[in-house]
Design a protein around this motif. Structure first.
Motif, mmCIF file in Angstrom:
data_model
loop_
_atom_site.group_PDB
_atom_site.id
_atom_site.type_symbol
_atom_site.label_atom_id
_atom_site.label_comp_id
_atom_site.label_asym_id
_atom_site.label_seq_id
_atom_site.Cartn_x
_atom_site.Cartn_y
_atom_site.Cartn_z
ATOM 1 N N ALA A 171 -4.002 -9.149 -6.060
ATOM 2 C CA ALA A 171 -4.506 -7.979 -5.329
ATOM 3 C C ALA A 171 -3.430 -7.417 -4.407
ATOM 4 C CB ALA A 171 -5.753 -8.360 -4.540
ATOM 5 N N ARG A 172 -2.752 -8.298 -3.682
ATOM 6 C CA ARG A 172 -1.674 -7.832 -2.799
ATOM 7 C C ARG A 172 -0.562 -7.169 -3.608
ATOM 8 N NH1 ARG A 172 -2.782 -12.836 -0.176
ATOM 9 N NH2 ARG A 172 -1.085 -13.842 -1.340
ATOM 10 N N ALA A 173 -0.262 -7.738 -4.763
ATOM 11 C CA ALA A 173 0.832 -7.221 -5.586
ATOM 12 C C ALA A 173 0.555 -5.827 -6.133
ATOM 13 C CB ALA A 173 1.112 -8.178 -6.748
ATOM 14 N N VAL A 174 -0.722 -5.481 -6.325
ATOM 15 C CA VAL A 174 -1.049 -4.153 -6.870
ATOM 16 C C VAL A 174 -1.530 -3.190 -5.788
ATOM 17 C CG1 VAL A 174 -1.570 -5.120 -9.132
ATOM 18 C CG2 VAL A 174 -3.444 -4.734 -7.516
ATOM 19 N N GLY A 175 -1.601 -3.657 -4.533
ATOM 20 C CA GLY A 175 -1.975 -2.792 -3.421
ATOM 21 C C GLY A 175 -3.441 -2.733 -3.114
#
Length: 317
Positions: A171-175
């Motif tokens: 989730a963090r990696a895709v914003g």
């Protein structure tokens, strides 16, 4: 098939790094895509055909992602075969209408894009169409609401397969900040005084009153697949513009996770408005940036109409 339905899950599931993700087509040759309102999109050279996949994986897939596309007899037959072998069918947006044609999910709960609500209830009354959820899991069928719901549903799929920590990392990696099922379906359908005007602008009046401005979206090696798809999809849904994927030379390039993309054409100097999207931009940030750019260029009502068409709840209306 619908470009964001196809590439957003591919990008997010590939980002996790714990899954063996393949882009599969029925026939050999480049895959043609279309945007949310049916405009032609760019083409993609995928990993393999279903025949090649079946030869390598005779026991079938664990999960099949089904974007919105034509429900051809061959596609339905292959999905039935995969389902019998134990695959979970994951439909994105109106890909649910493909799964509904399989005839094996009667009695199941499911969702799809708000715009097909009346049609699918009439055509597939045995399916329990469920409002107010961004995605629904019932047995071996997972379905999502409109285009943007591919984002939380893909993260939830990572969580189901690889655990909470990996889902948080992805989730963090895709914003993204959350991926719950919480949703208000009625907030996106046409209602006088609120959503009717912005939807009318992108569906009708912008086309009647304005020409379609060409928008060149610059592609380059290493770009995130979801970022490309959502940027082009959003601008092509305005009714004011048609987005094209271009590259500096017009030659194909390879995306972040190994797909070979065929641009619409070479970037021509001064031929169109040019958008340069960072190769590092993530899908969620790209969608937010596209909506902000649309608002600046065409006004808040048009940007709101695109967000409504995408069933995207995070755009301030």
């Amino acid at each position: 098939m619908e470009v964001s339905d196809f590439l957003v899950p591919f990008a997010i599931l590939s980002r996790a790094g714990t899954l063996d993700v393949s882009a599969v087509t029925l026939e050999a040759g480049p895959l043609s895509t279309f945007t949310d309102l049916g405009s032609p999109g760019f083409r993609i050279e995928t990993d393999t055909t279903v025949a090649q996949f079946d030869a390598v994986h005779p026991d079938g897939a664990d999960y099949i992602i089904v974007p919105a596309q034509a429900a051809t007899p061959r596609l339905i037959a292959w999905l039935k075969q995969q389902s019998r072998q134990g695959a979970t069918i994951v439909t994105i947006c109106n890909g649910a209408l493909v799964a509904a044609k399989m005839g094996t999910f009667d009695g199941r709960r499911a969702t799809a894009h708000w715009s097909t609500g009346a049609t699918r209830k009439k055509q597939y009354p045995a399916i329990r169409w469920t409002p107010n959820q961004r995605y629904v899991a019932d047995g071996n069928w997972v379905s999502t609401a409109g285009v943007s719901a591919a984002i939380p549903a893909s993260i939830a799929l990572v969580e189901a397969i690889s655990g909470r920590e990996m889902a948080q990392h992805t989730a963090r990696a895709v914003g993204a900040t959350a991926w719950s099922t919480q949703h208000d379906s009625d907030a996106f359908s046409p209602r006088l005084g609120t959503t009717a005007l912005p939807l009318a602008k992108v569906l009708y009046t912008n086309r009647w009153l304005h020409g379609r401005e060409p928008i060149d979206v610059m592609g380059a090696t290493g770009m995130d697949e979801g970022t490309l798809a959502l940027t082009i999809d959003a601008y092509s849904t305005t009714g004011r513009s048609q987005a094209y994927l271009v590259s500096a030379t017009g030659e194909p390039f390879v995306t972040r996770h190994g797909l070979r993309v065929l641009p619409d054409r070479r970037r021509m100097p001064d031929s169109a408005v040019s958008l340069v999207t960072s190769a590092d931009m993530t899908p969620v940030i790209a969608l937010d940036a596209a909506l902000a750019g649309i608002m600046q260029r065409y006004g808040r009502a048009t940007a709101t109409g695109v967000a409504l068409a995408f069933e995207y709840p995070d755009f301030p209306r």
